[in-house]
Scaffold this motif. Structure first.
Motif, PDB file in Angstrom:
ATOM      1  N   UNK A 276       0.803  -1.212   0.000  1.00  0.00           N
ATOM      2  CA  UNK A 276       0.000   0.000   0.000  1.00  0.00           C
ATOM      3  C   UNK A 276       0.847   1.279   0.000  1.00  0.00           C
ATOM      4  N   UNK A 277       1.905   1.302   0.799  1.00  0.00           N
ATOM      5  CA  UNK A 277       2.583   2.573   1.055  1.00  0.00           C
ATOM      6  C   UNK A 277       3.782   2.827   0.140  1.00  0.00           C
ATOM      7  N   UNK A 278       3.900   4.118  -0.274  1.00  0.00           N
ATOM      8  CA  UNK A 278       5.046   4.532  -1.094  1.00  0.00           C
ATOM      9  C   UNK A 278       6.263   4.804  -0.211  1.00  0.00           C
ATOM     10  N   UNK A 279       5.984   5.128   1.046  1.00  0.00           N
ATOM     11  CA  UNK A 279       7.074   5.494   1.961  1.00  0.00           C
ATOM     12  C   UNK A 279       6.707   5.040   3.373  1.00  0.00           C
ATOM     13  N   UNK A 280       7.642   4.379   4.036  1.00  0.00           N
ATOM     14  CA  UNK A 280       7.426   4.015   5.433  1.00  0.00           C
ATOM     15  C   UNK A 280       8.589   4.574   6.230  1.00  0.00           C
ATOM     16  N   UNK A 281       8.275   5.271   7.305  1.00  0.00           N
ATOM     17  CA  UNK A 281       9.347   5.851   8.113  1.00  0.00           C
ATOM     18  C   UNK A 281       9.293   5.243   9.506  1.00  0.00           C
ATOM     19  N   UNK A 282      10.430   4.898  10.042  1.00  0.00           N
ATOM     20  CA  UNK A 282      10.443   4.430  11.429  1.00  0.00           C
ATOM     21  C   UNK A 282      11.623   5.003  12.173  1.00  0.00           C
ATOM     22  N   UNK A 283      11.385   5.364  13.426  1.00  0.00           N
ATOM     23  CA  UNK A 283      12.457   5.938  14.244  1.00  0.00           C
ATOM     24  C   UNK A 283      12.944   4.945  15.284  1.00  0.00           C
ATOM     25  N   UNK A 309      11.897   2.791   2.413  1.00  0.00           N
ATOM     26  CA  UNK A 309      11.896   2.608   3.861  1.00  0.00           C
ATOM     27  C   UNK A 309      12.910   3.581   4.437  1.00  0.00           C
ATOM     28  N   UNK A 310      12.431   4.457   5.282  1.00  0.00           N
ATOM     29  CA  UNK A 310      13.306   5.480   5.855  1.00  0.00           C
ATOM     30  C   UNK A 310      13.518   5.172   7.339  1.00  0.00           C
ATOM     31  N   UNK A 311      14.733   4.763   7.686  1.00  0.00           N
ATOM     32  CA  UNK A 311      15.093   4.633   9.096  1.00  0.00           C
ATOM     33  C   UNK A 311      15.605   6.010   9.494  1.00  0.00           C
ATOM     34  N   UNK A 312      14.778   6.746  10.235  1.00  0.00           N
ATOM     35  CA  UNK A 312      15.103   8.139  10.519  1.00  0.00           C
ATOM     36  C   UNK A 312      15.778   8.239  11.884  1.00  0.00           C
ATOM     37  N   UNK A 313      17.085   8.485  11.882  1.00  0.00           N
ATOM     38  CA  UNK A 313      17.892   8.487  13.113  1.00  0.00           C
ATOM     39  C   UNK A 313      17.384   7.406  14.069  1.00  0.00           C
ATOM     40  N   UNK A 314      17.420   6.192  13.538  1.00  0.00           N
ATOM     41  CA  UNK A 314      16.956   5.004  14.258  1.00  0.00           C
ATOM     42  C   UNK A 314      17.914   4.742  15.418  1.00  0.00           C
ATOM     43  N   UNK A 315      17.366   4.742  16.614  1.00  0.00           N
ATOM     44  CA  UNK A 315      18.202   4.637  17.806  1.00  0.00           C
ATOM     45  C   UNK A 315      18.589   3.186  18.097  1.00  0.00           C
ATOM     46  N   UNK A 316      19.892   2.919  18.103  1.00  0.00           N
ATOM     47  CA  UNK A 316      20.367   1.584  18.453  1.00  0.00           C
ATOM     48  C   UNK A 316      20.978   1.675  19.847  1.00  0.00           C
ATOM     49  N   UNK A 317      20.414   0.922  20.777  1.00  0.00           N
ATOM     50  CA  UNK A 317      20.892   0.995  22.163  1.00  0.00           C
ATOM     51  C   UNK A 317      22.386   0.675  22.237  1.00  0.00           C
ATOM     52  N   UNK A 348      24.395  13.600  23.011  1.00  0.00           N
ATOM     53  CA  UNK A 348      25.353  12.935  23.874  1.00  0.00           C
ATOM     54  C   UNK A 348      26.170  11.890  23.149  1.00  0.00           C
ATOM     55  N   UNK A 349      27.315  11.635  23.730  1.00  0.00           N
ATOM     56  CA  UNK A 349      28.219  10.673  23.088  1.00  0.00           C
ATOM     57  C   UNK A 349      27.806   9.239  23.412  1.00  0.00           C
ATOM     58  N   UNK A 350      28.241   8.311  22.580  1.00  0.00           N
ATOM     59  CA  UNK A 350      28.030   6.888  22.859  1.00  0.00           C
ATOM     60  C   UNK A 350      26.707   6.343  22.354  1.00  0.00           C
ATOM     61  N   UNK A 351      25.820   7.205  21.906  1.00  0.00           N
ATOM     62  CA  UNK A 351      24.541   6.703  21.386  1.00  0.00           C
ATOM     63  C   UNK A 351      24.644   6.547  19.877  1.00  0.00           C
ATOM     64  N   UNK A 352      24.362   5.349  19.418  1.00  0.00           N
ATOM     65  CA  UNK A 352      24.520   5.082  17.995  1.00  0.00           C
ATOM     66  C   UNK A 352      23.174   5.246  17.281  1.00  0.00           C
ATOM     67  N   UNK A 353      23.207   5.982  16.209  1.00  0.00           N
ATOM     68  CA  UNK A 353      21.999   6.176  15.409  1.00  0.00           C
ATOM     69  C   UNK A 353      22.262   5.691  13.993  1.00  0.00           C
ATOM     70  N   UNK A 354      21.244   5.093  13.418  1.00  0.00           N
ATOM     71  CA  UNK A 354      21.350   4.628  12.048  1.00  0.00           C
ATOM     72  C   UNK A 354      20.335   5.405  11.230  1.00  0.00           C
TER      73      UNK A 354
END
Ligand SMILES: *[C@@H]1O[C@H](CO)[C@@H](O)[C@H](O)[C@H]1NC(C)=O
Length: 364
Positions: A276-283, A309-317, A348-354
């Motif tokens: 259905x969707x042309x664009x899916x975004x997830x944070x 598929x947009x992984x928008x500054x997806x937070x990786x612990x 902050x430092x140490x937080x990984x974002x994708x």
């Protein structure tokens, strides 16, 4: 309520219990097979033998009595099957809900009662009645919040005491779908308004702008989008400026005027058709590798081939989460149009974002 607690002492107790229960099931099956066979034997031996001077009347009588025997056997088989089903549900340790139990609030009983189709059996689907459902998670760890939710006076204003917290609490327990209620909703105070920032500007290379992402597709190709489990409706507001309709799903309360927000748990199957969707975004995703994999497959399902598929500054612990997500994304064979891993400025430092934009391939 044949509710069975999932925590049954130590492992030994559970072992004994399940052994005992499976023996009971086996005995019951044996019993039902024996009874069925005895009935059959009885049906075929006890039917009156045709006399040498058989008349049409006696033949009719014996045929009808045989039919009676057969239908009584069928009834017995059906009832044994029901009992077996009930026992196997109890053995499985799942909490179960008897929709007819008088201990349930009357409104929950009414909602769950089966409604016969007015014109009888539907020729296409073969169904004869309609059933409403409620998620099994609504009963675990306790059915009390659900009871409370369904304890109201029908056709009167809904109880205000627990609004909106009780429905949100139930959703966060994955009690989704919630049963419908027939009480009048009260007007809510406007939700806390988040300041929309439709043209996101940031100095971080993790932050792609809406223009950047839209430019990856031909003009007008992105018309409908899905913002999964979003913290607010800002993305939908930003996309509305570009004439893109975005459905925002969230387990919270994020309504904004003119935008379509769905109050659903991220752990349920998305209520959309495939492609259905042309664009899916997830944070963000879900905790737990299996849960994440189910989630990603469902996202893939609702996206159309060629969709983004947009992984928008997806937070990786941690690094491990990043690896898990990366591996998962790789499995789908998406084309990486943008891919940035790093720390986000100001957080902050140490937080990984994708941050990534991926194109779903056309599969055979
Ligand atoms: C959105 O649609 C309106 C009306 O059709 C049009 O005037 C406007 O230029 C469109 N905006 C964009 C960014 O395409």
């Amino acid at each position: 309520m044949g509710s069975v607690s999932l925590k049954i002492g130590d492992g030994t107790a559970r072992f004994h219990r399940s052994t005992l229960c499976s023996s009971v099931v086996r005995l019951l099956m044996l019993f039902s097979v024996l009874v069925t066979n005895l009935f059959a034997l009885y049906a075929f031996t006890s039917s009156p033998r045709p006399h040498s001077t058989t008349t049409t009347t006696t033949t009719t009588t014996s045929t009808s009595s045989l039919a009676d025997h057969v239908s009584s056997i069928l009834r017995d088989i059906e009832s044994s099957e029901r009992t077996l089903y009930q026992i196997s549900r109890d053995v499985s340790g799942y909490p179960s809900l008897d929709p007819t139990s008088p201990s349930l609030p009357p409104e929950l009983r009414s909602f769950l009662s089966r409604q016969p189709l007015p014109l009888g059996k539907d020729s296409r689907s073969g169904i004869t009645e309609l059933a409403s459902s409620v998620s099994h998670s609504c009963l675990s760890p306790s059915p009390d919040p659900l009871r409370q939710f369904m304890s109201y006076r029908p056709r009167a204003p809904c109880p205000s005491a627990d609004h909106p917290h009780l429905p949100l609490k139930l959703l966060s327990l994955s009690c989704d779908p919630l049963p419908r209620r027939r009480c009048l909703s009260r007007s809510s105070p406007p939700p806390p308004h988040t300041t929309a920032n439709p043209t996101k500007t940031s100095d971080s290379k993790n932050d792609f702008s809406v223009d950047d992402v839209l430019s990856l597709s031909p003009p007008g190709a992105v018309r409908i989008g899905f913002d999964v489990d979003a913290p607010n409706a800002d993305f939908a507001a930003a996309m509305a400026v570009h004439n893109v309709t975005v459905v925002t799903s969230s387990g919270g309360w994020i309504h904004r005027d003119g935008l379509l927000t769905l109050n659903i748990s991220p752990r349920r199957r998305f209520p959309f058709y495939d492609n259905v969707f042309d664009l899916v975004r997830m944070v963000k995703g879900l905790d737990g590798r299996d849960a994440m994999e189910f989630f990603m497959f469902d996202i893939d399902r609702v996206m159309r081939p060629g969709g983004l598929l947009w992984l928008d500054t997806y937070y990786c612990v941690d690094g491990e989460t990043k690896t898990t997500v990366t591996r998962l994304v790789d499995k789908f064979g998406y084309k990486k149009l943008k891919w940035v891993v790093g720390e986000k400025a100001g957080l902050g430092k140490g937080r990984v974002y994708l941050s990534a934009v991926l194109r779903k391939p056309v599969r055979g």
